[in-house]
Write a protein that holds these residues in place. Sequence first.
Motif, mmCIF file in Angstrom:
data_model
loop_
_atom_site.group_PDB
_atom_site.id
_atom_site.type_symbol
_atom_site.label_atom_id
_atom_site.label_comp_id
_atom_site.label_asym_id
_atom_site.label_seq_id
_atom_site.Cartn_x
_atom_site.Cartn_y
_atom_site.Cartn_z
ATOM 1 N N THR A 34 0.885 -1.239 -0.176
ATOM 2 C CA THR A 34 -0.053 -0.146 0.005
ATOM 3 C C THR A 34 0.851 1.365 0.052
ATOM 4 O O THR A 34 1.962 1.447 0.607
ATOM 5 C CB THR A 34 -0.857 0.002 1.364
ATOM 6 O OG1 THR A 34 -1.670 -1.428 1.405
ATOM 7 C CG2 THR A 34 -1.828 1.339 1.200
ATOM 8 N N TYR A 36 0.953 5.507 0.705
ATOM 9 C CA TYR A 36 0.271 6.724 1.121
ATOM 10 C C TYR A 36 0.870 7.955 0.654
ATOM 11 O O TYR A 36 2.075 7.935 0.564
ATOM 12 C CB TYR A 36 0.097 6.632 2.726
ATOM 13 C CG TYR A 36 -1.094 5.852 3.208
ATOM 14 C CD1 TYR A 36 -1.089 4.483 3.185
ATOM 15 C CD2 TYR A 36 -2.186 6.305 3.649
ATOM 16 C CE1 TYR A 36 -2.325 3.646 3.670
ATOM 17 C CE2 TYR A 36 -3.442 5.966 4.067
ATOM 18 C CZ TYR A 36 -3.656 4.492 4.237
ATOM 19 O OH TYR A 36 -4.393 3.777 4.702
ATOM 20 N N GLN A 38 1.698 11.966 1.682
ATOM 21 C CA GLN A 38 1.361 13.102 2.841
ATOM 22 C C GLN A 38 2.017 14.461 2.608
ATOM 23 O O GLN A 38 3.046 14.697 2.047
ATOM 24 C CB GLN A 38 1.894 12.751 4.086
ATOM 25 C CG GLN A 38 1.539 13.653 5.456
ATOM 26 C CD GLN A 38 2.067 13.004 6.767
ATOM 27 O OE1 GLN A 38 2.944 12.090 6.857
ATOM 28 N NE2 GLN A 38 1.580 13.329 7.767
ATOM 29 N N GLY A 43 -2.863 14.804 7.410
ATOM 30 C CA GLY A 43 -2.574 13.496 7.558
ATOM 31 C C GLY A 43 -2.355 12.481 6.196
ATOM 32 O O GLY A 43 -2.658 13.323 5.083
ATOM 33 N N PRO A 44 -2.043 11.420 6.214
ATOM 34 C CA PRO A 44 -1.659 10.738 5.069
ATOM 35 C C PRO A 44 -2.956 10.341 4.342
ATOM 36 O O PRO A 44 -3.986 10.255 4.936
ATOM 37 C CB PRO A 44 -0.863 9.428 5.517
ATOM 38 C CG PRO A 44 -0.474 9.636 7.233
ATOM 39 C CD PRO A 44 -1.370 10.896 7.493
ATOM 40 N N PHE A 46 -4.573 7.838 1.282
ATOM 41 C CA PHE A 46 -4.229 6.455 0.544
ATOM 42 C C PHE A 46 -4.252 6.827 -1.004
ATOM 43 O O PHE A 46 -4.881 7.621 -1.432
ATOM 44 C CB PHE A 46 -5.284 5.612 1.042
ATOM 45 C CG PHE A 46 -5.467 4.280 -0.149
ATOM 46 C CD1 PHE A 46 -6.196 4.519 -1.232
ATOM 47 C CD2 PHE A 46 -4.991 3.189 0.470
ATOM 48 C CE1 PHE A 46 -6.333 3.161 -1.913
ATOM 49 C CE2 PHE A 46 -5.109 1.835 -0.562
ATOM 50 C CZ PHE A 46 -5.662 2.034 -1.479
ATOM 51 N N GLN A 49 -3.281 0.392 -3.784
ATOM 52 C CA GLN A 49 -2.725 -0.786 -3.015
ATOM 53 C C GLN A 49 -2.876 -1.910 -3.934
ATOM 54 O O GLN A 49 -3.552 -1.750 -5.045
ATOM 55 C CB GLN A 49 -3.782 -1.102 -1.851
ATOM 56 C CG GLN A 49 -3.698 -2.437 -1.087
ATOM 57 C CD GLN A 49 -4.428 -2.736 -0.065
ATOM 58 O OE1 GLN A 49 -4.245 -1.649 0.844
ATOM 59 N NE2 GLN A 49 -5.444 -3.586 0.067
ATOM 60 N N TYR A 87 4.774 7.218 1.217
ATOM 61 C CA TYR A 87 4.913 6.075 1.979
ATOM 62 C C TYR A 87 4.657 4.558 1.430
ATOM 63 O O TYR A 87 3.536 4.540 0.910
ATOM 64 C CB TYR A 87 4.304 6.138 3.323
ATOM 65 C CG TYR A 87 4.813 7.204 4.201
ATOM 66 C CD1 TYR A 87 4.044 8.613 3.958
ATOM 67 C CD2 TYR A 87 5.762 7.287 5.192
ATOM 68 C CE1 TYR A 87 4.226 9.729 4.827
ATOM 69 C CE2 TYR A 87 6.103 8.534 6.145
ATOM 70 C CZ TYR A 87 5.450 9.646 5.903
ATOM 71 O OH TYR A 87 5.757 10.712 6.661
ATOM 72 N N PHE A 104 4.599 3.081 9.302
ATOM 73 C CA PHE A 104 5.092 3.957 8.222
ATOM 74 C C PHE A 104 6.592 4.034 8.737
ATOM 75 O O PHE A 104 6.986 4.162 9.941
ATOM 76 C CB PHE A 104 4.447 5.252 8.437
ATOM 77 C CG PHE A 104 3.072 5.243 7.929
ATOM 78 C CD1 PHE A 104 1.900 4.903 8.751
ATOM 79 C CD2 PHE A 104 2.720 5.887 6.776
ATOM 80 C CE1 PHE A 104 0.759 5.203 8.367
ATOM 81 C CE2 PHE A 104 1.542 6.229 6.451
ATOM 82 C CZ PHE A 104 0.376 5.676 7.007
#
Lengths: 114, 116
Positions: A34, A36, A38, A43-44, A46, A49, A87, A104
């Motif tokens: 997955t 992410y 940021q 906040g991170p 998505f 995936q 990430y 993370f």
Amino acid sequence: LAKTTQPISMDSYEGQEVNITCSHNNIATNDYITWYQQFPSQGPRFIIQGYKTKVTNEVASLFIPADRKSSTLSLPRVSLSDTAVYYCLVVLAYSGAGSYQLTFGKGTKLSVIP
Amino acid sequence: GAGVSQSPSNKVTEKGKDVELRCDPISGHTALYWYRQSLGQGLEFLIYFQGNSAPDKSGLPSDRFSAERTGGSVSTLTIQRTQQEDSAVYLCASSLASGRTYNEQFFGPGTRLTVL
């Protein structure tokens, strides 16, 4: 969970395709990969995936080779607004305890240059 | 609202004081997570709620940290006798029921805590 390793930072010019590779040598059979994103002071979020081969959505593509020991996030034609930390995470497909806490690392800081 | 909200967005406190951080998850999301992000670091898991119960508190760094969730919705993270090393951004995330498979976690904007 498998540890992930990705570059600390990358620079790219606007309009270029950016590929960020992540290694996860100890990935387990049932784990997913997955990614992410940021932005500063947020906040991170998505991005994408996958489990194997190739996954594509409106934002990015994710390439996963057959051995699944690495994955590559591909961002087509980046713009200044894509400047962020990206990430790579390995997540459990199934948790008997019900908790899917995300682990993370420090991520890859992508800087898009005009 | 449509997303996860957190309040306050910023909190400055003096060492030794108690603080409460609030998280409003997305409606219908029964799973709720708290994370902490220190300057220049990745996210650190703190606690997980399924409904009102917390089956995984393994990430809480000390007994000064506690959290509760009421009505299967709002959650409060409490830090007692704050220390300077508690300074960080505290992030909340929610997802559909964590059961047999992973569901995407949606993060709030975080609360930036500064302990002087």
